[in-house]
Design an enzyme around this catalytic site. Structure first.
Site, mmCIF file in Angstrom:
data_model
loop_
_atom_site.group_PDB
_atom_site.id
_atom_site.type_symbol
_atom_site.label_atom_id
_atom_site.label_comp_id
_atom_site.label_asym_id
_atom_site.label_seq_id
_atom_site.Cartn_x
_atom_site.Cartn_y
_atom_site.Cartn_z
ATOM 1 N N THR A 9 42.346 39.984 41.431
ATOM 2 C CA THR A 9 41.795 39.286 41.144
ATOM 3 C C THR A 9 42.379 38.113 42.409
ATOM 4 O O THR A 9 41.907 37.325 43.243
ATOM 5 C CB THR A 9 41.708 38.014 39.970
ATOM 6 O OG1 THR A 9 41.575 38.887 38.677
ATOM 7 C CG2 THR A 9 41.012 36.119 40.073
ATOM 8 N N HIS A 39 40.877 39.772 45.433
ATOM 9 C CA HIS A 39 39.608 39.058 45.785
ATOM 10 C C HIS A 39 38.998 37.763 46.489
ATOM 11 O O HIS A 39 38.156 37.963 47.540
ATOM 12 C CB HIS A 39 38.643 39.118 44.364
ATOM 13 C CG HIS A 39 38.474 40.849 43.753
ATOM 14 N ND1 HIS A 39 38.107 41.293 45.013
ATOM 15 C CD2 HIS A 39 38.925 41.047 42.941
ATOM 16 C CE1 HIS A 39 37.896 42.963 44.447
ATOM 17 N NE2 HIS A 39 38.311 42.687 42.709
ATOM 18 N N HIS A 81 47.165 32.998 38.239
ATOM 19 C CA HIS A 81 47.937 33.471 37.070
ATOM 20 C C HIS A 81 48.727 34.348 36.299
ATOM 21 O O HIS A 81 48.810 33.791 35.059
ATOM 22 C CB HIS A 81 46.245 34.123 36.491
ATOM 23 C CG HIS A 81 46.080 34.876 36.468
ATOM 24 N ND1 HIS A 81 44.995 34.967 37.991
ATOM 25 C CD2 HIS A 81 46.162 36.435 36.334
ATOM 26 C CE1 HIS A 81 44.927 36.525 37.846
ATOM 27 N NE2 HIS A 81 45.208 36.970 36.713
ATOM 28 N N LEU A 140 36.987 47.899 35.740
ATOM 29 C CA LEU A 140 36.473 46.615 35.885
ATOM 30 C C LEU A 140 35.281 47.311 37.185
ATOM 31 O O LEU A 140 35.528 46.903 38.130
ATOM 32 C CB LEU A 140 36.174 45.457 36.706
ATOM 33 C CG LEU A 140 35.460 44.035 36.335
ATOM 34 C CD1 LEU A 140 34.796 44.565 34.866
ATOM 35 C CD2 LEU A 140 35.519 42.679 36.274
#
Length: 342
Positions: free
Chosen positions: A40, A43, A63, A264
């Site tokens: 993430t 990205h 995170h 994903l």
């Protein structure tokens, strides 16, 4: 405080000074010690199509972290200053049907730390106390920093019973590698991991994969024959998000096999549902971790001797974040960790 910030639309992050996060009555303030770089974050760093839709600038991403609690809100009782903690990065509403039933990982109003609100690529991060996991037993700081993705691996790997089963894992990214370690530790008979990156396949071998298969050179069916499997795999863990990986997995499952899907996809793709129906396969989507049953399982697995240190292949000072992101984006190694004390 210093933080890595996505200041405006476009690629890259900036190391700059930002205010310390505020702490409400139910929150804790954490001094960040280590952070992991996630897909993430890549990205967001690249500011690709997904990031353009998902984030608003300015934003502090990140995170995956471990840190020390340095402050608590007036209503916090279960977390204390000095505790070593990691954080659950999915912040939920607490009032929807699933939250009230104890199924917080299914909350439809989830906000992602470092995506929907400022995250942990900073000297300090604030979180609700209900999202904090206190490490009650000794744990390596680098390993504690990747509890979030480790939780993805555990949630996926233990979605179905694996004791004595033959397990196929498609995708040898860091989470796929951790999942291989988990199912081997949990008693799987054969663990097969597929990818096209030899360095990552070698990492899979290090953590216990009996067969690490380069699918650009050999097929999964050939791997089955090498292992003497007559009926296919019992459990599949799809970690790549690649259409060809899922299609090959479906084609190599035993009747009644079960597939957990964490990878994903970037776009829709066709699937042979006739095969799924006639083979009576079960497909289960996985997103994040079960709060906090997965976290309990993670700690117990480590206490029981599970070793994740081979998964961590890059360690950098936060000041060298450009080099760290470059290594993570190369896609040939394991997890990359930033040290916020160096």
């Amino acid at each position: 405080m210093k933080a890595l910030v996505k200041e405006q639309a476009g690629p890259g992050l900036t190391l700059t000074e930002v205010p310390e996060p505020s702490v409400g009555p139910h929150d804790v303030l954490i001094k960040v010690l280590r952070t992991g770089i996630c897909g993430t974050d890549l990205h967001i760093h690249a500011y690709d199509g997904w990031a353009q839709r998902a984030v608003r600038t300015p934003l502090v991403p990140g995170h995956e972290f471990v840190g020390e609690v340095v402050g608590t809100g007036a209503d916090v009782a279960e977390v204390a200053v000095g505790d070593l903690v990691s954080g659950e990065g999915h912040l939920v509403c607490g009032t929807c049907r699933n939250c009230l039933a104890g199924r917080r990982h299914l909350c439809r109003a989830t906000v992602g730390l470092g995506v929907g609100r400022d995250g942990a690529f900073a000297e300090y991060v604030s979180l609700p106390a209900s999202n904090v996991w206190v490490h009650r037993t000794p744990v390596d700081l680098d390993v504690a920093a990747i509890f979030d993705p480790f939780g993805n691996a555990v949630h996926t790997a233990l979605s179905f019973p694996v004791v004595g089963e033959d397990v196929l894992i498609t995708g040898a990214g860091p989470i796929g590698i951790m999942a291989a370690a988990v199912v081997r530790h949990a008693g799987a008979r054969n663990v097969v991991v597929t990818d096209v990156s030899e360095p990552r396949l070698e990492l899979a071998r290090k953590v216990g994969a009996g067969l690490a298969l380069d699918v650009s050179a050999r097929t999964i069916e050939e791997g089955q024959r090498e292992l003497g499997l007559r009926e296919g795999f019992d459990v599949g863990l799809e970690m790549s998000g690649r259409p060809e990986a899922l299609r090959e997995m479906v084609a190599n499952m035993t009747h009644g096999g079960r597939i957990a899907m964490l990878g994903l996809p970037t776009e829709e793709f066709p699937v042979d549902f006739a095969r799924i129906v006639t083979s009576m396969l079960t497909l289960k989507g996985i997103y994040g971790r079960e709060m906090f049953e997965t976290w309990y399982s993670m700690s117990v697995l480590l206490e029981g001797g599970l070793d994740l240190t081979p998964v961590i292949t890059g360690r950098y000072s936060y000041r060298d974040f450009d080099d760290a992101f470059a290594e993570a984006a190369a896609g040939t190694g394991g997890k990359v960790v930033l040290d916020w004390t160096a």
